[in-house]
Motif scaffolding. Structure first.
Motif, mmCIF file in Angstrom:
data_model
loop_
_atom_site.group_PDB
_atom_site.id
_atom_site.type_symbol
_atom_site.label_atom_id
_atom_site.label_comp_id
_atom_site.label_asym_id
_atom_site.label_seq_id
_atom_site.Cartn_x
_atom_site.Cartn_y
_atom_site.Cartn_z
ATOM 1 N N TRP A 25 0.850 -1.205 0.000
ATOM 2 C CA TRP A 25 0.000 0.000 0.000
ATOM 3 C C TRP A 25 0.887 1.257 0.000
ATOM 4 C CZ3 TRP A 25 -0.438 3.842 3.766
ATOM 5 C CH2 TRP A 25 -1.461 4.756 3.552
ATOM 6 N N ALA A 26 1.954 1.197 0.836
ATOM 7 C CA ALA A 26 2.869 2.345 0.886
ATOM 8 C C ALA A 26 3.550 2.542 -0.471
ATOM 9 C CB ALA A 26 3.926 2.118 1.966
ATOM 10 N N PHE A 27 3.892 1.424 -1.107
ATOM 11 C CA PHE A 27 4.496 1.464 -2.431
ATOM 12 C C PHE A 27 3.521 2.114 -3.433
ATOM 13 C CE2 PHE A 27 5.674 -0.989 -6.377
ATOM 14 C CZ PHE A 27 6.945 -0.465 -6.498
ATOM 15 N N GLY A 28 2.252 1.773 -3.276
ATOM 16 C CA GLY A 28 1.213 2.356 -4.135
ATOM 17 C C GLY A 28 1.098 3.859 -3.931
ATOM 18 N N GLN A 29 1.220 4.285 -2.666
ATOM 19 C CA GLN A 29 1.170 5.713 -2.368
ATOM 20 C C GLN A 29 2.323 6.437 -3.058
ATOM 21 O OE1 GLN A 29 -1.980 5.429 -1.232
ATOM 22 N NE2 GLN A 29 -1.453 7.289 -0.150
ATOM 23 N N TYR A 30 3.488 5.786 -3.036
ATOM 24 C CA TYR A 30 4.670 6.362 -3.669
ATOM 25 C C TYR A 30 4.408 6.561 -5.164
ATOM 26 C CZ TYR A 30 9.305 6.318 -5.838
ATOM 27 O OH TYR A 30 10.387 6.604 -6.619
ATOM 28 N N HIS A 31 3.817 5.545 -5.799
ATOM 29 C CA HIS A 31 3.542 5.670 -7.227
ATOM 30 C C HIS A 31 2.490 6.726 -7.508
ATOM 31 C CE1 HIS A 31 6.120 2.864 -9.238
ATOM 32 N NE2 HIS A 31 5.966 2.030 -8.225
ATOM 33 N N ALA A 32 1.511 6.826 -6.612
ATOM 34 C CA ALA A 32 0.483 7.864 -6.791
ATOM 35 C C ALA A 32 1.143 9.241 -6.726
ATOM 36 C CB ALA A 32 -0.590 7.722 -5.707
ATOM 37 N N GLN A 33 2.110 9.366 -5.817
ATOM 38 C CA GLN A 33 2.832 10.635 -5.685
ATOM 39 C C GLN A 33 3.621 10.921 -6.970
ATOM 40 O OE1 GLN A 33 6.075 10.690 -2.871
ATOM 41 N NE2 GLN A 33 5.355 12.602 -2.030
ATOM 42 N N GLN A 34 4.263 9.879 -7.510
ATOM 43 C CA GLN A 34 5.012 10.068 -8.759
ATOM 44 C C GLN A 34 4.092 10.521 -9.876
ATOM 45 O OE1 GLN A 34 8.243 9.975 -9.228
ATOM 46 N NE2 GLN A 34 8.539 9.518 -7.099
ATOM 47 N N ARG A 35 2.905 9.939 -9.917
ATOM 48 C CA ARG A 35 1.976 10.317 -10.994
ATOM 49 C C ARG A 35 1.518 11.752 -10.831
ATOM 50 N NH1 ARG A 35 0.270 5.154 -10.131
ATOM 51 N NH2 ARG A 35 -1.495 5.816 -8.876
ATOM 52 N N SER A 36 1.356 12.203 -9.570
ATOM 53 C CA SER A 36 0.931 13.595 -9.370
ATOM 54 C C SER A 36 2.076 14.542 -9.750
ATOM 55 C CB SER A 36 0.416 13.838 -7.954
ATOM 56 O OG SER A 36 1.483 13.849 -7.067
ATOM 57 N N TYR A 37 3.329 14.127 -9.506
ATOM 58 C CA TYR A 37 4.474 14.926 -9.958
ATOM 59 C C TYR A 37 4.436 15.052 -11.484
ATOM 60 C CZ TYR A 37 6.816 14.312 -5.400
ATOM 61 O OH TYR A 37 7.155 14.321 -4.087
ATOM 62 N N ASP A 38 4.232 13.904 -12.144
ATOM 63 C CA ASP A 38 4.218 13.908 -13.616
ATOM 64 C C ASP A 38 3.127 14.836 -14.134
ATOM 65 O OD1 ASP A 38 6.263 12.120 -13.549
ATOM 66 O OD2 ASP A 38 5.101 10.376 -14.163
ATOM 67 N N ALA A 39 1.958 14.794 -13.468
ATOM 68 C CA ALA A 39 0.840 15.641 -13.922
ATOM 69 C C ALA A 39 1.180 17.117 -13.736
ATOM 70 C CB ALA A 39 -0.427 15.280 -13.148
ATOM 71 N N THR A 40 1.860 17.444 -12.618
ATOM 72 C CA THR A 40 2.253 18.838 -12.365
ATOM 73 C C THR A 40 3.207 19.323 -13.456
ATOM 74 O OG1 THR A 40 2.174 18.336 -10.015
ATOM 75 C CG2 THR A 40 3.305 20.369 -10.636
ATOM 76 N N ALA A 64 3.621 18.059 -16.453
ATOM 77 C CA ALA A 64 2.952 18.111 -17.758
ATOM 78 C C ALA A 64 2.137 19.396 -17.893
ATOM 79 C CB ALA A 64 2.060 16.878 -17.934
ATOM 80 N N ALA A 65 1.501 19.820 -16.794
ATOM 81 C CA ALA A 65 0.690 21.044 -16.841
ATOM 82 C C ALA A 65 1.577 22.258 -17.103
ATOM 83 C CB ALA A 65 -0.066 21.207 -15.524
ATOM 84 N N LEU A 66 2.743 22.294 -16.451
ATOM 85 C CA LEU A 66 3.672 23.412 -16.667
ATOM 86 C C LEU A 66 4.160 23.433 -18.124
ATOM 87 C CD1 LEU A 66 5.796 23.415 -13.419
ATOM 88 C CD2 LEU A 66 4.619 25.379 -14.369
ATOM 89 N N CYS A 67 4.461 22.234 -18.643
ATOM 90 C CA CYS A 67 4.925 22.123 -20.035
ATOM 91 C C CYS A 67 3.882 22.653 -20.992
ATOM 92 C CB CYS A 67 5.122 20.663 -20.406
ATOM 93 S SG CYS A 67 6.696 20.108 -20.014
#
Ligand SMILES: [Fe+2]
Length: 449
Positions: free
Chosen positions: A221-236, A238-241
């Motif tokens: 579950w913690a590993f999943g949280q980490y990936h969710a965080q990575q995806r939110s970084y990617d989205a941030t 991408a929005a700036l780009c």
């Protein structure tokens, strides 16, 4: 189901049919799937499987989700045999995953049932004893259990990859092999937890499942949280780009391609996964400072005044100011700040030379210039890849770091570049923009104005 290509539909029906046939055959042959005295074990393991399966961990590889549920199915192989393992796997149909279509549920349940059954048959075939293992018999079941895991895990992955391939037309060979190997190894490792559950059952019965799998479940579950965080970084990012690229019709997709080329160079020169991720971000954001340059300067058609050129030269600093508060960028800052430095010290904003230039900036400079040359611009068409590489070779040692140029050429030999599609004619209100990244067409500056 109607959206799926017909081979995917045929495959789905075949897998679900095969699982149903297996169950029906077992009922016909032995009159039941699980002996009445094993029902409590079945119930506990099925519940555990269901809980784990209801909270899978999404991976970065698109459409992949993993869960630790299969450990419960493997414990069932030992405790209640092939049919019991199949039944435990079948409970995937009931997993609590809102929005998951019925056909996917049926497929998941069917493929887990097939894997559980196949693993159980291998376990029995190699002399594994079905039932709660006695302490002195534990050694004898390790070999058959390892074989059962070696059947369950690859079969599970193969069945899943096939449907992903048929549904999305992504061939299994296109799935990153390094990621796949890690995936397979971690699954095989987690398989041992099923053996622990079975081994401890004689002592603490159903508590063994909770004792062994709960910590594992929390870790996943913690590993999943980490990936969710990575995806939110990617989205941030991408929005700036996207915000940057709306300033120039012709540079759409440039950030993503610079990011890709930068990560290719980074891997070629042996950067570790964390640095490769950081340079991917740096590549995406290298020109974010263009947001701080007046659009009328970026869109000026013709030579720039010294002040206007100074505004362009400031964009790396502006970029740094914009992203300074984003904590996860780390080394990416240096790449953004110095991506226009030149190897001979004539670049901007600091005029750094050679080894003074941060490694990230050297990598991005090559990727940036290459993509600019191989993309359409308002004032010229895209240049062929060979021509752009010749230009990089020619200016290696003056404009670019020769090590990075060589690394990029080597990386491209392994992984050919896909140049962007031809840019259609821009909307009538789009003004042609001179590309400051294009090393073959330097910006002209008019002095004394
Ligand atoms: Fe730039």
């Amino acid at each position: 189901m109607r959206d799926l290509p017909w081979p995917a539909r045929v495959y789905l029906v075949a897998v679900i049919g095969a699982a149903a046939a297996l169950m029906a055959r077992s009922v016909i042959v032995s009159g039941t799937l699980v002996a009445p005295e094993d029902l409590d074990v079945l119930l506990v393991l099925a519940l555990l499987f269901l809980v784990c399966e209801s909270m899978p961990t999404l991976l970065n590889v698109e459409q992949f989700a993993v869960s630790v549920s299969f450990s419960a199915a493997l414990a069932a192989v030992v405790l209640i045999g092939p049919e019991g393992a199949a039944l435990v796997g079948l409970t995937a149909v009931l997993s609590v995953r809102p929005g998951l279509p019925l056909i996917k549920r049926l497929f998941n349940g069917a493929q887990f049932a097939i894997c559980g059954y196949a693993a159980g048959r291998v376990y029995e075939g190699l002399g594994g004893q079905v039932g709660v293992p006695q302490v002195n018999a534990f050694d004898d079941l390790i070999g058959p259990y390892a074989a059962a895991t070696a059947v369950f895990v690859p079969l599970n992955i193969a069945l899943t990859l096939t449907i992903v391939g048929l549904a999305t037309r992504v061939r299994a060979t296109e799935v990153p092999m390094r990621g796949m190997a890690q995936f397979l190894l971690s699954y095989l490792g987690y398989g041992t937890f099923g053996l622990l559950v079975a081994g401890l059952w004689a002592t603490v019965q159903s508590i063994s499942a909770v004792l062994v799998l709960l910590p594992l479940f929390v870790a996943r579950w913690a590993f999943g949280q980490y990936h969710a965080q990575q995806r939110s970084y990617d989205a941030t990012i991408a929005a700036l780009c996207q915000a940057v690229e709306t300033k120039d019709y012709y540079t759409r997709g440039h950030c993503t391609r610079v990011s890709l080329a930068s990560s290719m160079i980074a891997q070629e020169i042996g950067m570790g996964p964390e640095r490769v991720r950081a340079i991917r971000y740096a590549g995406m954001l290298h020109d974010v400072g263009k947001l701080g340059v007046p659009t009328k300067v970026l869109q000026k058609d013709g030579p720039l005044t010294e002040e206007e050129f100074a505004a362009i030269q400031l964009h790396p600093m502006r970029g740094l100011e914009i992203v300074r508060g984003i904590g996860f960028l780390d080394e990416a800052y240096a790449g953004i700040m110095h991506h226009h430095e030149r190897h001979d010290g004539t670049g901007y904003p600091m005029g750094l030379a050679g080894d003074e230039i941060p490694e990230f900036a050297k990598v991005i400079a090559v990727a940036d210039a290459f993509d600019s040359m191989t993309s359409d611009r308002s004032y010229r068409g895209a240049r062929p890849v060979g021509e752009a590489l010749a230009e990089l070779r020619k200016t290696a040692g003056t404009h670019f770091d020769p090590v990075m140029v060589t690394a990029f050429i080597r990386a491209l030999e392994r992984e050919p570049w896909q140049p962007p599609r031809k840019v259609e004619a821009p909307p009538p209100d789009e003004t042609p923009i001179k590309d400051h990244d294009d090393p073959t067409m330097p910006i002209q500056v008019v002095t004394g104005q």
